[in-house]
Design an enzyme around this catalytic site. Structure first.
Site, PDB file in Angstrom:
ATOM      1  N   CYS A 204       0.835  -1.215   0.000  1.00  0.00           N
ATOM      2  CA  CYS A 204       0.000   0.000   0.000  1.00  0.00           C
ATOM      3  C   CYS A 204       0.868   1.263   0.000  1.00  0.00           C
ATOM      4  CB  CYS A 204      -0.907  -0.009   1.230  1.00  0.00           C
ATOM      5  SG  CYS A 204      -2.026   1.396   1.287  1.00  0.00           S
TER       6      CYS A 204
ATOM      7  N   CYS B 169       0.694   4.602   6.998  1.00  0.00           N
ATOM      8  CA  CYS B 169       0.103   4.421   8.333  1.00  0.00           C
ATOM      9  C   CYS B 169       1.080   3.658   9.242  1.00  0.00           C
ATOM     10  CB  CYS B 169      -1.212   3.658   8.225  1.00  0.00           C
ATOM     11  SG  CYS B 169      -2.282   4.315   6.917  1.00  0.00           S
TER      12      CYS B 169
ATOM     13  N   CYS C 189       0.515  -0.068  10.309  1.00  0.00           N
ATOM     14  CA  CYS C 189       0.022  -1.070   9.359  1.00  0.00           C
ATOM     15  C   CYS C 189       1.122  -1.894   8.691  1.00  0.00           C
ATOM     16  CB  CYS C 189      -0.835  -0.395   8.296  1.00  0.00           C
ATOM     17  SG  CYS C 189      -1.604  -1.611   7.184  1.00  0.00           S
TER      18      CYS C 189
ATOM     19  N   CYS D 125     -16.650  -8.893   5.532  1.00  0.00           N
ATOM     20  CA  CYS D 125     -15.991  -7.628   5.227  1.00  0.00           C
ATOM     21  C   CYS D 125     -14.739  -7.854   4.384  1.00  0.00           C
ATOM     22  CB  CYS D 125     -15.620  -6.923   6.529  1.00  0.00           C
ATOM     23  SG  CYS D 125     -14.777  -5.358   6.238  1.00  0.00           S
TER      24      CYS D 125
ATOM     25  N   CYS E 124     -19.667  -5.832   3.644  1.00  0.00           N
ATOM     26  CA  CYS E 124     -18.921  -4.650   4.073  1.00  0.00           C
ATOM     27  C   CYS E 124     -17.630  -4.616   3.261  1.00  0.00           C
ATOM     28  CB  CYS E 124     -18.605  -4.752   5.570  1.00  0.00           C
ATOM     29  SG  CYS E 124     -17.597  -3.375   6.173  1.00  0.00           S
TER      30      CYS E 124
ATOM     31  N   CYS F 205     -19.311   2.110   9.017  1.00  0.00           N
ATOM     32  CA  CYS F 205     -18.527   1.420  10.041  1.00  0.00           C
ATOM     33  C   CYS F 205     -17.277   2.262  10.232  1.00  0.00           C
ATOM     34  CB  CYS F 205     -18.179   0.013   9.565  1.00  0.00           C
ATOM     35  SG  CYS F 205     -17.016  -0.837  10.667  1.00  0.00           S
TER      36      CYS F 205
ATOM     37  N   ARG G 112     -17.510  -2.691  18.260  1.00  0.00           N
ATOM     38  CA  ARG G 112     -16.809  -3.945  17.953  1.00  0.00           C
ATOM     39  C   ARG G 112     -15.462  -4.033  18.659  1.00  0.00           C
ATOM     40  NH1 ARG G 112     -16.588  -3.997  12.446  1.00  0.00           N
ATOM     41  NH2 ARG G 112     -18.763  -4.598  12.530  1.00  0.00           N
TER      42      ARG G 112
END
Ligand code: SAM
Ligand code: DTB
Ligand code: SF4
Length: 317
Positions: A57, A61, A64, A101, A132, A192, A264
């Site tokens: 990616c 972040c 991550c 998801c 999702c 979400c 969650r």
């Protein structure tokens, strides 16, 4: 119970900080009251995750393992085939999940990518599961395209308080996240949206995250609270561990500030004891990720969760 028609009282930052400062027993009592006002406390919603496009990616972040800026040993993989996604969704349904998801390690989807994801959404939906997706930032019209394919929820996290965001991610800003969330809402998708704690933020910043989530209008239908999974090779690998009871407090405050949302208990469960998870459910968490993998890191095995549910008398929503 289940009084979803009552308007939500929006808590200010000061009120949210005051909740964090309560004696633990008083906080838990308030959270349980809020939980029982609108939900059956013995029911937990189960979502299963699948990484449909892993690694490489372009975003940075700090938490991550899928960022191309870090070397966390996650191999970049191309987009999954439709048949494999269908098989994973069928297995999740058979194991008892109600929502599936699909996550992709993108800054945002390209038009051709979105067409493939739309096909996956149609397929998963046809199995009778809620759908999702979490694909990064959406441009004009993309949320509508997903909605038309049968998408129910879009996950896009605010992750932390605005004043800590720049310490964790510099390739996009807070407003980018808010803009995508607005597009998702406008397209008629359910939202979400949650965050991560245990990244070295202060309690005030944890309160700041919850204040931002609580200020979304309408509030998100699902609020994932992730405990940072510290992955070797990421900048946050050596972040100081959050005190377990501070995490439970965070769940309790989220329950009170977001009284209609499914809260969650998300990443980090594999590292938690059953006792800690039980406290989180008592604090008002009523959803989990179910299945032995999150996106790239581990999650408790189905059998362990089934045993925990039996011990606690919990059943799937
Ligand atoms: N790329 C998209 C995005 O960032 O919006 C979607 C996938 S991304 C992996 C989804 C969420 O996973 C992030 O917003 C973050 O909250 C969570 N996440 C990623 N790595 C994590 C970690 N190590 N521990 C806890 N949560 C994590
Ligand atoms: C969310 O809030 N947590 C999930 C889901 N939304 C996409 C992802 C957790 C990822 C944990 C790290 C990993 O497995 O790569
Ligand atoms: Fe990319 Fe999402 Fe990971 Fe950030 S959290 S690096 S956007 S996959």
């Amino acid at each position: 119970m289940n009084d979803m028609t009552q308007p939500v009282a929006r808590l200010s930052m000061t009120e949210i900080e005051a909740l964090f400062a309560l004696p633990f027993a008083d906080l838990m009592f308030q959270a349980q009251k809020a939980h029982r006002d609108r939900f059956d406390p013995n029911k937990i919603q189960l979502s299963t995750l699948l990484s449909i496009k892993t690694g490489g990616c372009s975003e940075n972040c700090g938490y991550c393992p899928q960022s191309a800026h870090h070397d966390a040993g996650v191999d970049k993989q191309p987009m999954m085939q439709l048949d494999d996604v269908r098989a994973a969704a069928s297995a999740a349904k058979a194991a008892g999940a109600s929502r599936f998801c699909m996550g992709a390690a993108w800054r945002g989807p390209k038009p051709r990518d979105l067409e493939s994801v739309a096909e996956m959404v149609r397929e998963v939906k046809s199995l009778g599961l809620e759908t999702c997706a979490t694909l990064g930032m959406l441009k004009e019209g993309q949320a509508e395209q997903l909605k038309a394919a049968g998408l129910d929820y879009y996950n896009h996290n605010l992750d932390t308080a605005p004043d800590f965001y720049g310490d964790v991610i510099t390739t996009r800003d807070y407003q980018d996240r808010l803009d995508t969330l607005a597009r998702v809402r406008e397209a008629g998708l359910s939202v979400c949206c949650g965050g991560i704690v245990g990244m070295g933020e202060s309690r005030t910043q944890r309160a700041g995250l919850i204040a931002q989530l609580a200020a979304l209008d309408p509030q998100p239908e699902s609020v994932p609270i992730n405990l940072l999974v510290r992955v070797e090779g990421t900048p946050l690998a050596d972040a100081e561990a959050l005190e377990p009871l501070e995490f439970v407090r965070t769940i309790a405050v989220a329950r009170i500030a977001l009284p209609k949302s499914l809260v969650r208990l998300s990443a980090g469960r594999q590292q938690m004891s059953d006792v800690m998870q039980a406290l989180c459910f008592l604090a008002g968490a009523n959803s989990i990720f179910y299945g032995d993998k999150l996106l790239t890191t581990g999650n408790p095995e189905w059998e362990r969760d089934q045993r925990l549910f039996e011990t606690l008398g919990l059943t799937p929503l």
